[in-house]
Scaffold this active site. Sequence first.
Site, PDB file in Angstrom:
ATOM      1  N   THR A 130      -8.109  -6.506  -1.698  1.00  0.00           N
ATOM      2  CA  THR A 130      -7.525  -5.591  -0.723  1.00  0.00           C
ATOM      3  C   THR A 130      -8.598  -4.723  -0.071  1.00  0.00           C
ATOM      4  OG1 THR A 130      -5.450  -5.533  -1.895  1.00  0.00           O
ATOM      5  CG2 THR A 130      -6.023  -3.534  -0.713  1.00  0.00           C
TER       6      THR A 130
ATOM      7  N   MET B 269      -3.251  -3.225  -9.225  1.00  0.00           N
ATOM      8  CA  MET B 269      -1.914  -3.783  -9.463  1.00  0.00           C
ATOM      9  C   MET B 269      -0.848  -2.892  -8.828  1.00  0.00           C
ATOM     10  SD  MET B 269      -0.753  -6.446 -10.690  1.00  0.00           S
ATOM     11  CE  MET B 269      -1.450  -7.986 -11.261  1.00  0.00           C
TER      12      MET B 269
HETATM   13  N1  ASP Z   1      -2.721  -3.245  -4.365  1.00  0.00           N
HETATM   14  C1  ASP Z   1      -2.540  -4.594  -3.893  1.00  0.00           C
HETATM   15  C2  ASP Z   1      -1.111  -5.012  -4.144  1.00  0.00           C
HETATM   16  O1  ASP Z   1      -0.638  -4.839  -5.241  1.00  0.00           O
HETATM   17  C3  ASP Z   1      -3.475  -5.596  -4.524  1.00  0.00           C
HETATM   18  C4  ASP Z   1      -4.955  -5.240  -4.537  1.00  0.00           C
HETATM   19  O2  ASP Z   1      -5.307  -4.076  -4.425  1.00  0.00           O
HETATM   20  O3  ASP Z   1      -5.794  -6.159  -4.664  1.00  0.00           O
HETATM   21  O4  ASP Z   1      -0.505  -5.550  -3.263  1.00  0.00           O
END
Ligand code: ASP
Length: 314
Positions: A178, A231
């Site tokens: 992300t 997560m």
């Molecule tokens: N926070 C993002 C999600 O859960 C994933 C990530 O940060 O890689 O969609």
Amino acid sequence: MKKPFAIAIHGGAGTILRSQMTEEMQQAVEQALDQAVSQGHQLLAAGASAVDAAVCAVKILEDSPHFNAGKGSVLTTKEMVEMDAAVMCGKGRQAGAVAGVRHIKNPVILARDVMQQSEHVMLMGEGAEEFAAQLGYDYTEQDYFFTDRRYEQLLALKAEGRVALSESRYPDDHKFGTVGAVALDQNGNLAAATSTGGITNKRYGRVGDSPIIGAGTYAENHNVAISATGMGEVFIRCCVASDIAARMRYLQEDIHTACTAVIQGDLKTLGGEGGVIAIDQFGEIHFGMNCEGMYRSCIDIHGRKQVKIYADDV
Ligand code: ASP
């Protein structure tokens, strides 16, 4: 006197093992981070808004196949890409977000348009794509986002019947996660932007923390701007970004104390792996994580640039 301005960005958090990182991959990632932070900073130096600087940096990372946002996004159980993004402007706490979009090349730009050109905060799926079409956006085929590595990753997780952060437990996959940016502009405005493909093998229709204002993205003038990665389910349950802002507002904690309390406290206790980038009203920057690494970079109020990967990089 010139007003302070600064920017910080991230390219996702998770398990990054030095032993698995090739020099070539490290260079490619660092180059993308460098380009994103530098272009965002140039905009700030020219007097642009914190929103535009943060969106510019995130767009550059969305366009790079090395990150889990835009091109290179991870795949859902239905073997397609569904992306989430949000933008928040600390002035007036305006916000825009999109969830589950499949044919938008740069979800972060659409999130900014939701904020600036609609009366809403969040649009999802088909409604978001129809709004984009009305604004003249191109329809981007799924093929554009698709990468072989993400497909292999999906098959591996499907076989195990679980979901995962884009890189966690897959250290051989050097693409990363992300993306997000936070900025302070010369007018004292704070902004945050986050964009993601989510987590691998997620159910279609699953929405993570990134587009949820107060979970993965938040900005409040005279206080702090935050973009998170990790997560998403736990970040939503902990209201991570809004909890950090609230600690600073009500307890008068500084940015480092507030971020550490949430990331190493509540979030960790509930099993949430990941991190945040944050910038306060003075341009002070914090990178915080409870995992092995987070791609991150900043140019601080003194114009000093940093690009870092591992948690113990100083
Ligand atoms: N926070 C993002 C999600 O859960 C994933 C990530 O940060 O890689 O969609």
